[in-house]
Design a protein around this motif. Structure first.
Motif, PDB file in Angstrom:
ATOM      1  N   SER A 227     -29.823  13.958  55.712  1.00 49.15           N
ATOM      2  CA  SER A 227     -29.205  13.140  56.753  1.00 49.15           C
ATOM      3  C   SER A 227     -27.631  12.872  56.774  1.00 49.15           C
ATOM      4  N   GLN A 228     -27.290  13.084  58.016  1.00 50.53           N
ATOM      5  CA  GLN A 228     -25.841  13.015  58.011  1.00 50.53           C
ATOM      6  C   GLN A 228     -25.313  11.536  57.456  1.00 50.53           C
ATOM      7  N   SER A 229     -25.825  10.637  58.020  1.00 45.41           N
ATOM      8  CA  SER A 229     -25.562   9.153  57.729  1.00 45.41           C
ATOM      9  C   SER A 229     -25.940   8.835  56.409  1.00 45.41           C
TER      10      SER A 229
ATOM     11  N   GLU B  33     -30.254  15.290  74.653  1.00 46.44           N
ATOM     12  CA  GLU B  33     -29.640  13.853  74.356  1.00 46.44           C
ATOM     13  C   GLU B  33     -28.407  13.874  74.909  1.00 46.44           C
TER      14      GLU B  33
ATOM     15  N   THR C 197     -30.573   6.674  57.558  1.00 46.38           N
ATOM     16  CA  THR C 197     -31.776   6.418  58.620  1.00 46.38           C
ATOM     17  C   THR C 197     -32.901   6.017  58.125  1.00 46.38           C
TER      18      THR C 197
ATOM     19  N   VAL D 192     -22.189  10.813  68.788  1.00 42.66           N
ATOM     20  CA  VAL D 192     -23.642  10.690  68.459  1.00 42.66           C
ATOM     21  C   VAL D 192     -24.313  12.024  68.153  1.00 42.66           C
ATOM     22  N   ALA D 193     -24.070  13.051  68.962  1.00 52.00           N
ATOM     23  CA  ALA D 193     -24.768  14.069  68.809  1.00 52.00           C
ATOM     24  C   ALA D 193     -24.248  14.963  67.751  1.00 52.00           C
ATOM     25  N   THR D 194     -24.952  15.238  66.779  1.00 56.76           N
ATOM     26  CA  THR D 194     -24.495  16.042  65.474  1.00 56.76           C
ATOM     27  C   THR D 194     -24.173  17.162  65.777  1.00 56.76           C
TER      28      THR D 194
ATOM     29  N   CYS E 262     -35.009  13.421  60.001  1.00 53.66           N
ATOM     30  CA  CYS E 262     -35.156  13.232  61.532  1.00 53.66           C
ATOM     31  C   CYS E 262     -34.503  13.839  62.410  1.00 53.66           C
ATOM     32  N   GLY E 263     -34.372  13.984  63.653  1.00 52.60           N
ATOM     33  CA  GLY E 263     -33.966  14.992  64.518  1.00 52.60           C
ATOM     34  C   GLY E 263     -33.142  16.143  64.242  1.00 52.60           C
ATOM     35  N   SER E 264     -31.733  16.201  64.301  1.00 55.52           N
ATOM     36  CA  SER E 264     -31.200  17.634  63.999  1.00 55.52           C
ATOM     37  C   SER E 264     -31.543  17.827  62.539  1.00 55.52           C
ATOM     38  N   ALA E 265     -31.234  16.864  61.637  1.00 56.31           N
ATOM     39  CA  ALA E 265     -31.407  17.069  60.208  1.00 56.31           C
ATOM     40  C   ALA E 265     -32.665  17.417  59.927  1.00 56.31           C
TER      41      ALA E 265
ATOM     42  N   LYS F 200     -29.994  19.216  71.593  1.00 63.64           N
ATOM     43  CA  LYS F 200     -28.518  18.913  72.025  1.00 63.64           C
ATOM     44  C   LYS F 200     -28.693  18.783  73.374  1.00 63.64           C
TER      45      LYS F 200
HETATM   46  O1  M6R Z   1     -27.893  10.336  59.982  1.00 59.01           O
HETATM   47  P1  M6R Z   1     -29.124  11.183  60.047  1.00 59.01           P
HETATM   48  O2  M6R Z   1     -28.726  12.877  59.938  1.00 59.01           O
HETATM   49  O3  M6R Z   1     -30.293  10.900  59.262  1.00 59.01           O
HETATM   50  O4  M6R Z   1     -29.707  11.232  61.702  1.00 59.01           O
HETATM   51  C1  M6R Z   1     -30.966  11.811  61.966  1.00 59.01           C
HETATM   52  C2  M6R Z   1     -30.929  11.869  63.579  1.00 59.01           C
HETATM   53  O5  M6R Z   1     -31.180  10.537  64.080  1.00 59.01           O
HETATM   54  C3  M6R Z   1     -29.827  12.473  64.069  1.00 59.01           C
HETATM   55  O6  M6R Z   1     -29.717  13.963  63.758  1.00 59.01           O
HETATM   56  C4  M6R Z   1     -30.083  12.553  65.672  1.00 59.01           C
HETATM   57  O7  M6R Z   1     -31.096  13.529  66.005  1.00 59.01           O
HETATM   58  C5  M6R Z   1     -28.962  13.322  66.411  1.00 59.01           C
HETATM   59  N1  M6R Z   1     -28.303  12.360  67.425  1.00 59.01           N
HETATM   60  C6  M6R Z   1     -28.795  14.462  66.867  1.00 59.01           C
HETATM   61  O8  M6R Z   1     -27.697  14.989  67.466  1.00 59.01           O
END
Ligand code: M6R
Length: 608
Positions: free
Chosen positions: A347-349, A488, A352, A398-400, A300-303, A485
């Protein structure tokens, strides 16, 4: 990234260590521990979870007496978050306890050597080899044992050591990880950063790589590797606590942007050994990789956008079709996936919700799954057949930023690794690209260093309601992330478009002075993107072009140009994205937005 702290003096050490760990908690928070020397023995308390749990376990430190001790708050790299893997680690004879921040790259060979010599390992960490080496090298002289141990370590470390035989002293060593010594009166300290020190002292000694220190309540002695004394200057800490947590930067996002060269290097370096890529965490054999007829990347998102950028690299090098799918779409798409599909989940976290659901769906259809995740032991890491960690350290904003670039790092490693295994590139090409990959941390640093004018550009463009980001192929994928970026954190409508698609509708929105960020890095399609720039300029747009150094063609068509170093186009996302992150940051700042905590967003999206 972890946080370490140490104290020796006349006060009870435990409450001071716990306070220090609370300040360092932003550096890692999956487990924590303290070790104290008291009455000639070392006692250790460790817990999974936050420092609050450690305070509870130790009765706010009261149950752990002693005036000399060390503490650690962990961001897991090797081994899941658990009480056993938490630091401090103790030697088998109970004489030494250590805390460590960094990664020991050669820990596996040291582990084998020490096991063969009869040392027993409790944890799955890379760190534990250090404490057993100390025991092995200790012949009554701790300084020598620390120096001999450090000489065996490859990688990065900030090390804090206590020894039951020398109950008032702390020993520290540093190589490529931060370590600061706090100078008090009748008491002294060490810590990963000044946040843990400023409540007690504002006098600090900054240890350099390759230096060691012996710290007693009365004095701090610093040595070089030859055990020669080094004269160190005492500096005054001027930051307040909040600024110190952010390394002096105004926001975590800016700090994390600046950390990217280090994070990228930490992610690739341990996986490149003797000219080969080693992905020990997976079992991707030649036979298996040859049986894969499709790679699906979901996130999702940046990932997801990191996956979109790397798709071009994987397809070009491995000649296997790569399909990128948003996880929230894939989960309901009745996807065509079977045992010949390799699913890569980003996924960073690692938490998700949509990504987890998409992954489960694909797994149930027989796909092998690789997760590229930043948080060790997270749900996605556990669910995957194999987890490849991005060693970016905790990302707070929050912004990766570093989360995204380190995902690219792992995807680049994966591309080269697979291409080599299945023989889709020559050895010569592999070697050339591996050299280019190893050079990327420096190129990212150069990009940061040479883009001081981004702030000026932000001043020119910040007062806008809408912006466009255009590019082709990889440049388009980077435009997607650049636009995300911008929206958001600055709340400016930012639309990314494949440059060639503009004329199919979107160009109707281009009007006088509408900013268009045009990514023009790929030489092979440069002429095509240049034509699109000319088209939007003819409709009044202000074009801010991004290209590689030395491309002067662009100057005549763009209003402003951002230059980034020339790297292989297959890896260009890692440098192109940096100025776009900086642009979004400065635009948001000029618009007085809450940069680290943008409205309506959460760091980890654990609901559908
Ligand atoms: O933790 P994740 O990488 O799975 O999160 C995915 C997105 O929610 C995340 O990349 C989101 O788009 C960021 N806020 C972007 O900066």
């Amino acid at each position: 990234m972890c946080g370490i702290v140490g104290y020796t003096g006349v006060q009870g050490a435990s409450p001071i260590l716990l306070e220090g760990l609370k300040k360092l908690e932003y550096r890692g928070y999956d487990s924590a521990g303290i070790a104290l020397v008291n009455d000639g023995t070392i006692s250790i308390a460790k817990v999974t979870g936050r420092i609050a749990n450690l305070c509870e376990k130790t009765n706010d430190g009261k149950d752990y007496p002693g005036t000399t001790g060390i503490g650690h708050t962990r961001w897991a790299t090797h081994g899941a978050p658990s009480d056993t893997n938490a630091h401090p680690h103790m030697s088998n004879d109970g004489r030494f306890a250590i805390v460590h921040n960094g990664i020991i790259e050669n820990y596996m060979s040291l582990h084998d050597e020490l096991t063969a010599k009869g040392y027993h390992f409790e944890s799955e960490t890379d760190t534990e080899v250090i404490v057993h080496l100390l025991e092995m090298y200790y012949k009554g002289d701790i300084r020598k044992a620390v120096i001999k141990t450090s000489a065996r370590l490859q990688g990065s470390y900030a090390l804090g050591v206590i020894c039951a035989d020398d109950p008032d002293k702390l020993y520290v060593a540093r190589e490529a990880s931060p370590l600061i010594l706090g100078v008090g009166v009748g008491e002294n300290f060490f810590a990963s950063d000044v946040t843990a020190l400023v409540s007690y002292t504002r006098n600090a000694i900054y240890l350099e790589d390759g230096e060691f220190a012996e710290i007693s309540p009365e004095e701090i002695k610093v040595f070089d590797v030859a055990l020669q004394p080094v004269n160190k200057k005492i500096s005054r800490i001027v930051w307040d606590i909040q600024a110190a947590e952010k390394g002096g930067y105004e926001h975590f996002m800016l700090k994390e942007i600046m950390e990217q060269p280090r994070a990228f290097k930490a992610t690739i370096a341990p996986r490149i050994k003797e000219g080969e890529i080693v992905l020990d965490e997976t079992d991707l054999s030649k036979e298996y990789l040859e049986s894969v007829n499709k790679i699906v990347i979901t996130a999702c998102g940046s990932a997801y956008y990191a996956g979109c950028a790397a798709k071009y690299t994987i397809e070009k090098l491995c000649r296997v079709p790569v399909i990128t799918e948003l996880a929230s779409e894939l989960r309901y798409a009745d996807p065509l996936i079977d045992e010949h599909t390799l699913l890569i989940v980003l996924s960073q976290s690692g938490e998700t919700a949509d990504t987890i659901a998409a992954m489960k769906e694909c797994k149930s259809r027989g796909a092998k799954t690789i997760a590229i995740v930043n948080v060790v032991g997270s749900t996605i890491a556990k669910l995957a057949d194999h987890a490849l960690y991005t060693w970016a350290g905790p990302e707070i904003a929050v912004a990766t930023t570093k989360g995204y670039t380190t995902q690219l790092a792992v995807l680049y490693l994966f591309s080269l690794y697979t291409a080599k295994k299945i023989g889709s590139i020559s050895d010569e090409e592999f070697n050339r690209l591996l050299t280019a990959l190893k050079a990327l941390p420096k190129k990212i640093q150069e990009t940061i260093d040479t883009n001081s004018k981004i702030h000026q550009l932000a001043i020119k463009y910040y007062d806008n309601k809408s912006m466009f980001f255009i590019g082709r192929n990889t440049d388009y994928a980077i435009a997607l992330e650049g636009a995300l970026k911008m929206k958001e954190i600055s709340y400016i409508h930012a639309e990314s478009y494949a440059a060639g698609e503009l004329k199919h509708g979107t160009i109707a929105l281009i009007e006088e002075h509408r900013p268009v960020v045009a990514l023009c890095y790929n030489e092979k399609i440069m002429e095509k993107t240049l034509s699109n720039i000319v088209e939007v300029k003819a409709r009044g747009a202000d074009v801010l072009a991004l290209t590689y150094k030395g491309n002067h063609q662009i100057v005549s068509v763009a209003n402003d140009v951002i230059y980034v170093p020339k790297v292989d186009t297959l890896f260009s996302a890692a440098v192109e994205i940096i100025p776009l992150q900086m642009l979004a940051y400065y635009v948001a700042k000029l618009n007085e937005c809450d940069i680290d905590k943008p409205k309506n967003l959460a760091k980890s999206v654990t609901v559908e």
